[in-house]
Design an enzyme around this catalytic site. Structure first.
Site, short mmCIF file in Angstrom:
data_model
loop_
_atom_site.label_atom_id
_atom_site.label_comp_id
_atom_site.label_asym_id
_atom_site.label_seq_id
_atom_site.Cartn_x
_atom_site.Cartn_y
_atom_site.Cartn_z
N HIS A 1 35.25 -11.87 12.78
CA HIS A 1 35.58 -10.74 11.90
C HIS A 1 36.94 -10.86 11.23
CE1 HIS A 1 37.91 -9.59 15.43
NE2 HIS A 1 38.62 -8.81 14.62
C1 UD1 Z 1 40.66 -4.14 13.18
C2 UD1 Z 1 42.02 -4.71 13.57
C3 UD1 Z 1 41.84 -6.07 14.24
C4 UD1 Z 1 40.87 -5.98 15.40
C5 UD1 Z 1 39.57 -5.38 14.91
C6 UD1 Z 1 38.55 -5.25 16.01
C7 UD1 Z 1 43.91 -4.17 12.07
C8 UD1 Z 1 44.83 -4.73 11.07
N1 UD1 Z 1 42.85 -4.94 12.40
O1 UD1 Z 1 40.10 -5.01 12.20
O2 UD1 Z 1 43.09 -6.51 14.73
O3 UD1 Z 1 40.65 -7.27 15.93
O4 UD1 Z 1 39.85 -4.09 14.35
O5 UD1 Z 1 37.34 -4.78 15.54
O6 UD1 Z 1 44.14 -3.09 12.56
N2 UD1 Z 1 34.21 -0.54 9.35
C9 UD1 Z 1 33.06 0.18 9.52
N3 UD1 Z 1 32.99 1.01 10.61
C10 UD1 Z 1 34.00 1.13 11.51
C11 UD1 Z 1 35.18 0.39 11.29
C12 UD1 Z 1 35.27 -0.44 10.22
O7 UD1 Z 1 32.13 0.10 8.75
O8 UD1 Z 1 33.87 1.90 12.48
C13 UD1 Z 1 34.29 -1.46 8.19
C14 UD1 Z 1 34.94 -0.84 7.00
O9 UD1 Z 1 34.30 -1.26 5.86
C15 UD1 Z 1 36.35 -1.41 7.00
C16 UD1 Z 1 36.13 -2.77 7.66
O10 UD1 Z 1 35.06 -2.60 8.58
O11 UD1 Z 1 36.90 -1.51 5.74
C17 UD1 Z 1 37.34 -3.26 8.39
O12 UD1 Z 1 37.84 -2.27 9.31
P1 UD1 Z 1 39.41 -2.19 9.63
O13 UD1 Z 1 39.68 -1.14 10.65
O14 UD1 Z 1 40.17 -2.13 8.37
O15 UD1 Z 1 39.73 -3.62 10.25
P2 UD1 Z 1 38.91 -4.54 11.26
O16 UD1 Z 1 38.44 -5.72 10.52
O17 UD1 Z 1 37.92 -3.74 12.04
#
Ligand code: UD1
Length: 354
Positions: free
Chosen positions: A201
């Site tokens: 991811h």
């Molecule tokens: C975040 C953390 C990362 C961790 C990861 C574990 C930061 C900078 N990154 O990354 O260190 O390893 O979590 O999972 O804080 N999304 C959904 N549903 C959710 C959450 C996210 O659909 O419940 C999608 C959204 O489109 C979002 C994308 O995933 O834009 C990324 O989510 P985000 O929280 O920005 O970062 P992660 O890649 O999850």
């Protein structure tokens, strides 16, 4: 005494659970749990609260997704009034996600002491958003709880006063040890008995179309030898669709993100795990399952020095070679690092309250 815990994203939940449990035994402590809502899908958040036995959050800031600036700023804006209302004696933050740094900045500026659980880890790669979060959080925290001695070394080198640093061990492993007996086979149809387990991811792997395609194609080739199970993070699922890689991924066994107990079962039964996660490098080390990390750096060097982790880099041909080695029983055997013993949460509680 009031201790306020801040969690936001999936890897925070298993780190906070043992600290909350250990502090629950201290009757003089009132605990407040704040969920920033950085992760909000049921399978990224709610399921984990249930399976880990976390109490429902007292406050949910519902920040959701966004750019780094927007997500961090939303946490800060929404967290400040909660802190002013709750007035805790200490704020505990976990790991290295955007919610961690955002909450620590707000608390520090209000003069409330911050404790950072999982302090001192460094990848020395500032292109990783988490590295920035780690550096900033550690600089402004008042108490730093490290999982392994390399964390102490990094903090001392950065000028952190030794009396602020507590080597307590790995809280994530506390949760693993407690829940391993309850690990359960995911109810996915036709689950193979022997398999390679994959999670990817990180932006460096999945936001780059060439990299993601190379990874998917190499894993599809691997799946001709051994089935590949790949629970897909929401970010990765979006990118597979956006880059038109569904067809290339057809040989892989794709699932939705799984619960903690189901994923733990898969990890403990996998022939090898291929990942770019931080926590999975640690969990496989404890479980003594071979782990191949698709990154050029790791903030968890102890998993390579003592554990079962191999830092593969971004070369997918090397990944295929390393999978071959591991399946030929030539991977590292590994051992469990000191203080990864199930009692880190209790050591944190003792440091905070005595
Ligand atoms: C975040 C953390 C990362 C961790 C990861 C574990 C930061 C900078 N990154 O990354 O260190 O390893 O979590 O999972 O804080 N999304 C959904 N549903 C959710 C959450 C996210 O659909 O419940 C999608 C959204 O489109 C979002 C994308 O995933 O834009 C990324 O989510 P985000 O929280 O920005 O970062 P992660 O890649 O999850």
């Amino acid at each position: 005494m009031t201790i306020l815990h801040v969690v936001g994203a999936r890897p925070n939940f298993m780190k906070a659970a043992p600290v909350l449990r250990a502090l629950r035994a201290r009757l003089e402590v009132r605990q407040v749990l704040v969920h920033t809502g950085q992760h909000y899908d049921a399978n990224m958040s709610g399921t984990f609260f249930d399976q880990l036995g976390l109490p429902l959050p007292d406050h949910n800031l519902e920040v959701g997704s966004g750019s780094h600036a927007k997500q961090t700023a939303e946490v800060m804006t929404r967290f400040e009034p909660v802190l002013l209302a709750e007035r805790p004696d200490m704020v505990l933050v976990y790991g290295d996600v955007n919610s961690t740094v955002a909450a620590s900045v707000v608390a520090t500026k209000l003069g409330i002491p911050v404790g950072h659980v999982e302090a001192g880890l460094r990848s020395f790669d500032r292109a990783m958003p988490e590295e920035i979060n780690r550096l900033l959080t550690d600089q402004i925290s008042n108490v730093l709880f490290t999982p392994s001695v390399d964390g102490d070394v990094n903090l001392l080198r950065e000028g952190v006063a030794p009396e602020k640093i507590w080597l307590v061990g790995n809280v994530m492993i506390d949760t693993l040890i407690r829940l391993l007996p309850q690990a359960r086979e995911p109810s996915v149809p036709n689950l193979p008995a022997e398999f390679v387990l994959v999670t990817l991811h990180r932006p460096s792997n999945v936001d780059d179309p060439y990299m993601l395609e190379a990874l998917v194609r190499a894993l599809a080739r691997t799946s001709r030898t051994l089935p590949v199970i790949f629970p897909v993070h929401p970010r990765t699922r979006q990118k597979i669709a956006q880059f038109g890689l569904q067809e290339a991924a057809r040989g892989l066994f794709l699932t939705e993100p799984l619960g903690y107990l189901e994923f733990l079962w898969l990890q403990s039964h996998a022939a090898v795990v291929v990942t770019d996660s931080g926590g999975i490098q640690e969990e496989t080390t404890y479980l003594r399952v071979p782990c191949l990390t698709m990154r050029t750096t790791t903030e968890r060097p102890i998993t390579i020095e003592i554990g079962t982790n191999v830092l593969v880099g971004t070369d997918t041909a090397r990944m295929e070679q390393e999978i071959g080695k591991v399946l030929g029983n030539q991977g590292p055997r590994g051992a469990i690092p000191p203080l990864w013993d199930g009692h880190a949460g209790e050591r944190i509680a003792a440091a905070l309250v005595g």
